[in-house]
Motif scaffolding. Structure first.
Motif, mmCIF file in Angstrom:
data_model
loop_
_atom_site.group_PDB
_atom_site.id
_atom_site.type_symbol
_atom_site.label_atom_id
_atom_site.label_comp_id
_atom_site.label_asym_id
_atom_site.label_seq_id
_atom_site.Cartn_x
_atom_site.Cartn_y
_atom_site.Cartn_z
ATOM 1 N N ILE A 59 8.615 9.063 -8.471
ATOM 2 C CA ILE A 59 7.228 8.659 -8.726
ATOM 3 C C ILE A 59 6.689 7.869 -7.537
ATOM 4 N N THR A 60 7.485 6.976 -6.987
ATOM 5 C CA THR A 60 7.078 6.227 -5.797
ATOM 6 C C THR A 60 6.880 7.171 -4.626
ATOM 7 N N TYR A 61 7.764 8.162 -4.493
ATOM 8 C CA TYR A 61 7.660 9.136 -3.413
ATOM 9 C C TYR A 61 6.347 9.916 -3.498
ATOM 10 N N VAL A 62 6.009 10.401 -4.697
ATOM 11 C CA VAL A 62 4.765 11.154 -4.875
ATOM 12 C C VAL A 62 3.563 10.260 -4.552
ATOM 13 N N GLY A 63 3.629 9.004 -4.945
ATOM 14 C CA GLY A 63 2.551 8.074 -4.608
ATOM 15 C C GLY A 63 2.408 7.876 -3.110
ATOM 16 N N GLN A 64 3.545 7.778 -2.398
ATOM 17 C CA GLN A 64 3.509 7.627 -0.944
ATOM 18 C C GLN A 64 2.963 8.888 -0.274
ATOM 19 N N VAL A 65 3.321 10.051 -0.800
ATOM 20 C CA VAL A 65 2.805 11.311 -0.253
ATOM 21 C C VAL A 65 1.290 11.355 -0.418
ATOM 22 N N GLY A 66 0.804 10.989 -1.591
ATOM 23 C CA GLY A 66 -0.640 10.960 -1.822
ATOM 24 C C GLY A 66 -1.333 9.989 -0.895
ATOM 25 N N SER A 67 -0.726 8.828 -0.665
ATOM 26 C CA SER A 67 -1.288 7.839 0.249
ATOM 27 C C SER A 67 -1.387 8.390 1.663
#
Length: 115
Positions: A59-67
């Motif tokens: 979930i953190t990874y997907v958030g970082q990708v979106g950022s």
């Protein structure tokens, strides 16, 4: 010690002889300069980056990708149309070139072995 720094700042053939065994001399990758050695000071950028960071969850990874994707400068519609047209024109040109060379070489081989 100050003489070495002064000589290094001046450059020249003396630097090539002095820096031969010096591990701080880093090659610049410039070819064709004769026997003149160019020296530069090592920096932190010369060291490999430590990529062994703390692992993060999905979930953190997907958030970082979106950022990161929000930081991207996306091309406009007209730029994409232009880029796509250039790619297709290049593709058609290269296909015609390769086909023409293939056809020509095939005919040349047939002519050479038909004799």
């Amino acid at each position: 010690m100050s003489d070495d720094r002064d000589d290094a700042a001046k450059g020249g053939a003396d630097d090539a002889r002095k820096g031969a065994g010096d591990t701080s001399a880093v090659p610049t990758g410039k070819a064709g300069r004769g026997n003149v050695a160019v020296r530069r000071v090592r920096s932190d950028a010369d060291d490999a980056e430590d990529t062994r960071g703390k692992r993060v969850g999905p979930i953190t990874y997907v958030g970082q990708v979106g950022s990161e994707l929000r930081k991207v400068i996306w091309p406009t519609r007209s730029q994409m149309v232009t880029y796509t047209a250039v790619v297709f024109i290049f593709l058609i040109f290269m296909t015609a070139l390769v086909s023409g060379v293939d056809f020509g070489m095939g005919k040349a081989v047939e002519w050479a072995f038909a004799r």
